[in-house]
Design a protein around this motif. Sequence first.
Motif: not given
Lengths: 134, 386
Positions: A20, A22-23, A26-27
């Motif tokens: 979660e 990292e996602a 990243g965004r």
Amino acid sequence: MCTLRALGRTLEAEALRTGEIEALTGRLRAESSDSDAAWSARLAGVLAAEEERVANATVLAEVLLPLLRGESPVPPVPPPAAASPVRVRLETAPARSAPAAPRPTASITDFLDEMIAQETAPAALSPGRPPRAS
Amino acid sequence: MTSATLEKTPAANAPAAPSAGPAAAPQRGPAPKTRTLLVGFDLGTNKSCVLAGPATGTDIAVSKVVPTVVGYVKDGIVDGIIAGNSRLIFGEEALRNLLHIRLVAPVSEGVITDPAAARDFLQHIRSLVDPTGNAEIRAVVGVPANADSGARDDIRRAAFGIFDRVLMIPEPFLAALGYRDDSRLNQPNYLDPVVNSLFIDIGGGTSDLCLVQGCFPSAEDQVSIPFAGDAIDELLHGDLDRVYPNNGLSRLKVREIKEAHAYVGPSRKPLEVRVIMGGKAHTIELGDNLARACNALIDKIYPALTSLIARAPSDSVLTLLQNIIVTGGGSQIKGIDAILQKKLTDDGFEAPRVKLAGQDYKRYVALGALKAARAARENQWQVLLG
């Protein structure tokens, strides 16, 4: 994530980090105009601040818990019993200004055992509230 | 305009009979159940909430709030007026078709008063949860605090053949379980509502108060007051009939007015409401009427609140006073938290804090029920026998 690490639940913390978090980062990184170095520094700063906050909370809890036990002992919560109902008084309140330290909580299964015990016990024998402490 | 009469029948002792008619419950033969679904069910006097999901995991596959009404379609209604030409409709659909149905409310003051309609309603709930009809349904059903054995038996009779297993648990305790944020239990500063709180669940039929202090509440830790939303509606309706005779407003319309404008505390005037009476629009001033009706609720709840606070061990009271939570439809009455908090402060209680459960107030009882369903051991469920 920092709390999980402090609790020794490193696998779950790592799963959170690689999933979660990292996602999400990243965004956010894709939308940010910062350079890679600046972004990494910002992220490191946020993580450091959170780690320090969790560490402070942990230390506070470790200091408070013995004090709370000294003033109002909390009985240990037994593991969920397969058959016997459990009635456990979990808390006598700490001083209002002090933050509540984490404490074990009876499971819902235990609550259901208590409910069934109340429903099936004769009225004269049903467990009552402990006498009010003076 | 024809007003549909909302029928609430006196409590009946006769066992519930399966309802007849083309829309009646399909006969379920002894086909093996292909899966198990767990249901958390708040059977409310005016609105019911059902949450359902698989036995494992935390998914909620069904989440619905359904007005607790059954509509029996009148004879002679032209084809196509009612969707699917059903003879039996429920919830919002029934309320939309008042002209064409006999509307029955199977629950009054939190307990079943029309067993046949209750069975029809539960069958409808089951069809929402499991359209295939192939699943084993295990339902935790919320009941008013201190519901007696007769009320519980009525639920069992209504649920027989519809739910496979049931558990009945007091609603304010379920509200505490539902309100509890499980993801925050390990946070040092999180005040777990199950550990030390007082829940005030104000529904349509009853206002239930419950002291929750880390163990299942005893009968003495719970109070159920048969004064809640419906009683406010009745007071307001009576006041309106006195001030505006022949107003023609239905109880449902009065409830709508209450839900839009209800408040407690000093009278707020002018509070003008536009209503249609006899086909004509009128603006009526309702400040005093609403204050009288809603403040009557405070007069009923407050003594019960202080009596439960008095039961709490003295070492726990300070934290308890910080954790008084109002939920249910009554939590939407403007100012109810502030007024209860002020009354406690004025009476000398130390720094009380009364909170509202928030916008999810409709779901907390059902959510707590679903959590209980997921936690229940096999031998804790009740099997319904005919």
